[in-house]
Motif scaffolding. Structure first.
Motif, mmCIF file in Angstrom:
data_model
loop_
_atom_site.group_PDB
_atom_site.id
_atom_site.type_symbol
_atom_site.label_atom_id
_atom_site.label_comp_id
_atom_site.label_asym_id
_atom_site.label_seq_id
_atom_site.Cartn_x
_atom_site.Cartn_y
_atom_site.Cartn_z
ATOM 1 N N LEU A 157 0.815 -1.299 0.108
ATOM 2 C CA LEU A 157 -0.097 0.184 0.131
ATOM 3 C C LEU A 157 0.821 1.211 -0.081
ATOM 4 O O LEU A 157 1.658 1.286 0.963
ATOM 5 C CB LEU A 157 -0.896 -0.050 1.365
ATOM 6 C CG LEU A 157 -1.767 1.183 1.320
ATOM 7 C CD1 LEU A 157 -2.673 1.573 0.278
ATOM 8 C CD2 LEU A 157 -2.426 1.043 2.770
ATOM 9 N N VAL A 158 0.562 2.090 -0.722
ATOM 10 C CA VAL A 158 1.377 3.365 -0.974
ATOM 11 C C VAL A 158 0.401 4.485 -1.262
ATOM 12 O O VAL A 158 -0.602 4.449 -1.934
ATOM 13 C CB VAL A 158 2.397 3.184 -1.954
ATOM 14 C CG1 VAL A 158 1.725 3.090 -3.406
ATOM 15 C CG2 VAL A 158 3.675 4.448 -2.017
ATOM 16 N N GLN A 159 0.890 5.676 -0.661
ATOM 17 C CA GLN A 159 -0.010 6.827 -1.095
ATOM 18 C C GLN A 159 0.085 7.467 -2.336
ATOM 19 O O GLN A 159 1.352 7.433 -2.977
ATOM 20 C CB GLN A 159 0.241 8.046 0.080
ATOM 21 C CG GLN A 159 -0.235 7.665 1.341
ATOM 22 C CD GLN A 159 -0.216 8.722 2.436
ATOM 23 O OE1 GLN A 159 0.647 9.615 2.389
ATOM 24 N NE2 GLN A 159 -0.666 8.799 3.401
ATOM 25 N N PRO A 160 -0.743 8.032 -2.918
ATOM 26 C CA PRO A 160 -0.716 8.824 -4.222
ATOM 27 C C PRO A 160 0.536 9.630 -4.132
ATOM 28 O O PRO A 160 0.723 10.494 -3.200
ATOM 29 C CB PRO A 160 -1.803 9.494 -4.407
ATOM 30 C CG PRO A 160 -3.021 8.735 -3.665
ATOM 31 C CD PRO A 160 -2.294 8.173 -2.627
ATOM 32 N N GLY A 161 1.071 9.641 -5.294
ATOM 33 C CA GLY A 161 2.448 10.363 -5.415
ATOM 34 C C GLY A 161 3.891 9.455 -4.820
ATOM 35 O O GLY A 161 4.911 10.035 -4.779
ATOM 36 N N GLY A 162 3.657 8.413 -4.235
ATOM 37 C CA GLY A 162 4.765 7.651 -3.485
ATOM 38 C C GLY A 162 5.395 6.930 -4.493
ATOM 39 O O GLY A 162 4.930 6.939 -5.850
ATOM 40 N N VAL A 209 -0.300 -4.269 -5.778
ATOM 41 C CA VAL A 209 0.048 -2.773 -5.417
ATOM 42 C C VAL A 209 -1.171 -2.121 -5.249
ATOM 43 O O VAL A 209 -2.252 -2.084 -6.144
ATOM 44 C CB VAL A 209 0.915 -2.235 -6.462
ATOM 45 C CG1 VAL A 209 1.206 -0.692 -6.496
ATOM 46 C CG2 VAL A 209 2.281 -3.038 -6.878
ATOM 47 N N THR A 210 -1.489 -1.320 -4.240
ATOM 48 C CA THR A 210 -2.531 -0.615 -3.983
ATOM 49 C C THR A 210 -2.110 0.998 -3.876
ATOM 50 O O THR A 210 -1.238 1.261 -2.752
ATOM 51 C CB THR A 210 -3.410 -0.993 -2.723
ATOM 52 O OG1 THR A 210 -3.725 -2.366 -2.959
ATOM 53 C CG2 THR A 210 -4.648 -0.393 -2.545
ATOM 54 N N VAL A 211 -2.457 1.552 -4.453
ATOM 55 C CA VAL A 211 -2.270 3.287 -4.148
ATOM 56 C C VAL A 211 -3.600 3.914 -3.985
ATOM 57 O O VAL A 211 -4.538 4.046 -4.459
ATOM 58 C CB VAL A 211 -1.785 3.826 -5.755
ATOM 59 C CG1 VAL A 211 -1.528 5.323 -5.489
ATOM 60 C CG2 VAL A 211 -0.790 3.118 -6.453
ATOM 61 N N SER A 212 -3.534 4.428 -2.667
ATOM 62 C CA SER A 212 -4.484 5.018 -1.899
ATOM 63 C C SER A 212 -4.237 5.857 -0.660
ATOM 64 O O SER A 212 -3.143 5.730 -0.064
ATOM 65 C CB SER A 212 -5.545 3.949 -1.611
ATOM 66 O OG SER A 212 -6.575 4.481 -0.797
#
Length: 122
Positions: free
Chosen positions: A11-16, A118-121
């Motif tokens: 899990l990663v934040q947008p822009g990461g 991969v989850t971008v949130s």
């Protein structure tokens, strides 16, 4: 037996950023082009990026150009995509695959890994 094992998802934040890995066994990596595909829920598996057997040429989907960089370390039998500036639409299961030449179609690949999420949130 050929095995491709992906890791590094999460899990990663947008822009990461994230760096995935794909370790290959049972084949001589330097004789194969390698690619990454991804599949989001309810969608077809789509091409992301690919690299030639010794890394002289690469190919990228338009959606990831300028953000993703594919590389390989044949001595370590390992393939990497460095994924920067991730967006929610990059959320998917990412698969590595081996082919005899650089192609962007699923049918061109002989071997596949099991995938890593991969989850971008935010």
């Amino acid at each position: 037996e050929v095995q491709l094992v992906e890791s590094g998802g999460g899990l990663v934040q947008p822009g990461g950023s994230l760096r995935l890995s794909c370790v290959a066994s049972g084949l001589t990596l330097s004789t194969y082009a390698m690619g990454w595909f991804r599949q989001a829920p309810g969608k077809e598996r789509e091409f992301v990026t690919a690299i030639s057997p010794i890394g002289r040429s690469t190919d990228y989907a338009d959606s990831v150009k300028g953000r993703f960089t594919i590389s390989r370390d044949n001595a370590r039998n390992t393939l990497y995509p460095q994924m920067n500036n991730l967006k929610p639409e990059d959320t998917a299961v990412y698969y590595c695959a081996a082919a005899k030449r650089v192609v962007s179609t699923k049918s061109g690949y002989n071997y596949w890994g099991q995938g890593t999420q991969v989850t971008v949130s935010s």
